[in-house]
Design a protein around this motif. Structure first.
Motif, PDB file in Angstrom:
ATOM      1  N   ASN A 103      -1.884  -1.075  -3.775  1.00 35.83           N
ATOM      2  CA  ASN A 103      -3.108  -0.309  -3.521  1.00 35.83           C
ATOM      3  C   ASN A 103      -2.739   1.133  -3.207  1.00 35.83           C
ATOM      4  OD1 ASN A 103      -4.949  -2.568  -3.706  1.00 35.83           O
ATOM      5  ND2 ASN A 103      -4.109  -3.249  -1.733  1.00 35.83           N
ATOM      6  N   LYS A 142      -5.800   0.457  -7.915  1.00 33.06           N
ATOM      7  CA  LYS A 142      -4.841  -0.641  -7.823  1.00 33.06           C
ATOM      8  C   LYS A 142      -3.991  -0.693  -9.082  1.00 33.06           C
ATOM      9  CE  LYS A 142      -7.671  -3.678  -4.910  1.00 33.06           C
ATOM     10  NZ  LYS A 142      -8.286  -5.031  -4.775  1.00 33.06           N
ATOM     11  N   SER A 145       0.841  -1.199   0.000  1.00 32.56           N
ATOM     12  CA  SER A 145       0.000   0.000   0.000  1.00 32.56           C
ATOM     13  C   SER A 145       0.873   1.245   0.000  1.00 32.56           C
ATOM     14  CB  SER A 145      -0.920   0.027   1.231  1.00 32.56           C
ATOM     15  OG  SER A 145      -1.810  -1.070   1.210  1.00 32.56           O
TER      16      SER A 145
END
Length: 616
Positions: free
Chosen positions: A504, A485, A437
């Motif tokens: 992400n 994404k 992330s």
């Protein structure tokens, strides 16, 4: 008959025998006093003659030593064509310094040679060198970066650092200026004045006040199309000078000038207002502000300092009659201290005759000073340059060390260099995790693992299937671009082994904002720039909105520049556009007076070294 007699019986003896001649003079008490005084006078005269002789030959001095406070150069960055020369113009301040001797030095005499007493430089070969000038008595220093080119580089612009100069009749000030590009070699400049009866200027940019009034000093390139100007106002005690249509009478010259801040540390890009006092209070408070190195920090004619580059400079305030004071400015990026370093590329085995680059991860990743010094334990096996590029030369084992300038933290990589016949093929590539992330406008570094660990070739290419969401460079650095994404694929360059991860990307909201001031008092028509910092550091949106509660008192633009337009009090609100808590700045506008700001040190992600001006 001649006889010696005591003076006390002389008179009696003469009366008895007139034929006696007295050889001792009969002295009255007043005669004795006169004789004593005469001897004392002769001794005093002799002492005065000796004293004057000692002064004449410099053995003693009636004046106390006045040490230099700064040395200025007319330029801090120049270009010279190979085979050409350039004469530096330096100024030692204050003007009445007892010893103004300086010495010039070159960091690389093979590139640029400099005469140590005159400051005349000669360009010997292509490259660059730093010319340093320092006062002989107390080593006050200034520098100029000199770039030598093999060809002529035309000047495209010139900028005088001091846009407004204030002088008294008979006093002088030397202009400093900057040309662009910094490596321009054809920098022959011409100085002219609009009114020689008010102020003159010589070929080196030295301006001298002649009579009360105003004049424009212009510096231009040889072709006359590239130029810049400075406005000079000349004052005289007891005389009136018309400035912007207003008649200003100068009753008293300053006896001294004082900058409250002796020194300070600033972050690159930040500003700070210096506080000035001219004595006596009835004297002219007109001063000329100068920076000894505008590449480090510049100063406007209101004493507002702007940090432009890492280094040290001296800010000088000079009155119309040459009284000076200085403030030392150190500029750096002091926001986040480095805690450790880690070599992220793992080349445990390399063949002879190739070049590979080692990369370093900094802990924390937003550390301010990321300077690294590289070294090789065995340069005959492999060398390493200042960018971490290693070059393998022969079979053997070598240890490459990366050492941080900030704190001395270090990490090492041990590499075995093998002959070309010993190449080991890579059989696989993988990442530790399958999902990562990152925030918008933030970055993360993907580090793949190649098997076997001693594979000869470990070069990896990275691609992103959705660059509108996340991009990736050849070093595996992923940057969040938009919410969503993206799949990042790593491929070994030799045998095309692949692995992929999902990244992400989300928006990181801001939590608040701080400003560099809590309150400010301003005179009418004055301006000031607010500096704001959005928190946290990795917030996706770091923009803010400025708003004045009463635009009849102050206005504020999108860049945080506030302007006093009417007397009264109001507030400026700074709101982070990404959400979070706003901050409020109190503003008061008076008809006249000084600009006084209450600075907030925590507005910057660093700790200032010195006191800031505060509201009175």
């Amino acid at each position: 008959m001649y006889t010696n007699y005591n003076s006390q019986n002389a008179k009696k003896e003469i009366e008895k025998d007139p034929n006696i001649y007295v050889t001792e003079k009969i002295m009255k008490p007043s005669d004795k006093l006169f004789s004593l005084l005469w001897k004392i006078l002769l001794i005093v005269i002799l002492l005065i003659v000796i004293f004057l002789g000692l002064i004449k030959f410099g053995i003693i001095s009636l004046n106390s030593e006045i040490a230099p406070e700064a040395v200025l150069l007319n330029q801090n960055e120049i270009g010279i064509k190979k085979g050409m020369g350039y004469q530096f113009v330096y100024t030692v301040l204050p003007d009445n310094s007892t010893n103004k001797q300086v010495v010039f030095e070159s960091s690389d005499p093979s590139v640029v040679r400099v005469n140590e007493t005159t400051g005349y430089v000669e360009a010997l070969k292509y490259g660059s060198a730093t010319i340093t000038v320092k006062t002989l008595i107390n080593e006050k220093i200034n520098e100029c970066q000199v770039k030598v080119s093999d060809k002529s580089v035309n000047i495209s612009g010139v900028n005088i650092n001091e846009k407004r100069i204030s002088l008294a009749v008979g006093y002088s000030s030397t202009l400093s200026y900057k040309v662009t590009p910094s490596n321009a070699t054809d920098i022959g400049l011409v100085f002219t004045t609009s009114d020689k009866s008010v102020a003159t200027v010589n070929s080196k940019g030295k301006v001298t006040g002649i009579k009360p009034g105003t004049a424009i000093i212009t510096v231009s390139a040889a072709n006359g199309t590239i130029k810049d100007s400075a406005y000079v106002t000349v004052y005289q005690r007891g005389a009136s000078t018309v400035v912007n249509g207003e008649s200003i009478k100068t009753e008293t010259y300053p006896a001294s000038v004082n900058i409250k801040e002796e020194s300070m540390n600033l972050k690159v890009g930040s500003t700070n207002q210096l506080t000035l006092t001219v004595s006596p209070s009835t004297a002219s408070n007109k001063v000329t502000w100068t920076s000894s190195n505008s590449r480090v920090a510049s100063v406007n004619q209101k004493g507002l300092v702007t940090a432009t580059g890492v280094g040290t400079t001296t800010i000088v305030a000079k009155t119309i009659n040459g009284k000076t004071d200085v403030c030392t400015i150190k500029v750096g990026d002091y926001s986040v201290k480095l805690k450790n370093v880690d070599i992220t590329t793992n080349y445990s085995l390399l063949p002879v005759g190739i070049t590979k680059q080692l990369f370093v991860a900094f802990i924390p990743s937003n550390a301010s000073n990321k300077s690294i010094t590289w070294s090789s334990s065995n340069p005959s096996v492999a060398t390493v340059d200042s960018s971490g590029n290693i070059k393998t030369l022969k079979a053997g084992t070598v240890t490459i060390t990366a050492q941080a300038v900030d704190g001395g933290f270090k990490d090492t990589a041990t590499i075995e260099v093998v002959d070309n016949e010993q190449k080991i093929q890579e059989t696989g590539i993988s990442f530790k995790d399958s999902t990562y992330s990152v925030g918008i406008n933030s970055t993360l570094t993907l580090i793949p693992t190649i098997t076997p660990s001693n594979a000869t070739y470990k070069t990896v290419d990275f691609t992103s299937d959705n660059p509108s969401v996340a991009t990736v460079d050849n070093n595996g650095v992923v940057r969040g671009v938009g919410v969503g994404k993206a799949v990042i694929t790593a491929t070994t360059r030799k045998n095309k082994k692949q692995t992929s991860v999902t990244v992400n990307v989300s928006k990181i909201p801001s939590t608040g904002v701080t400003a560099n001031i809590a309150s400010i008092t301003m005179p009418l028509k004055e301006t000031f720039t607010i500096t704001s910092v959005v928190m946290p550091d990795n917030a996706s949106d770091k923009t803010v909105t400025y708003k004045s509660k009463n635009t009849k008192v102050v206005t504020v633009d999108s860049k945080g520049v506030i302007k006093a337009v009417g007397t009264g009090s109001t507030n400026i609100t700074v709101t982070p556009n990404g959400g979070g808590t706003s901050t409020t700045i109190k503003v008061k506008v008076n008809k006249s007076g000084d600009l006084v700001a209450e600075f907030v040190s925590y507005a910057y992600p660093f700790t200032p070294c010195c006191s800031q001006p505060s509201a009175k």
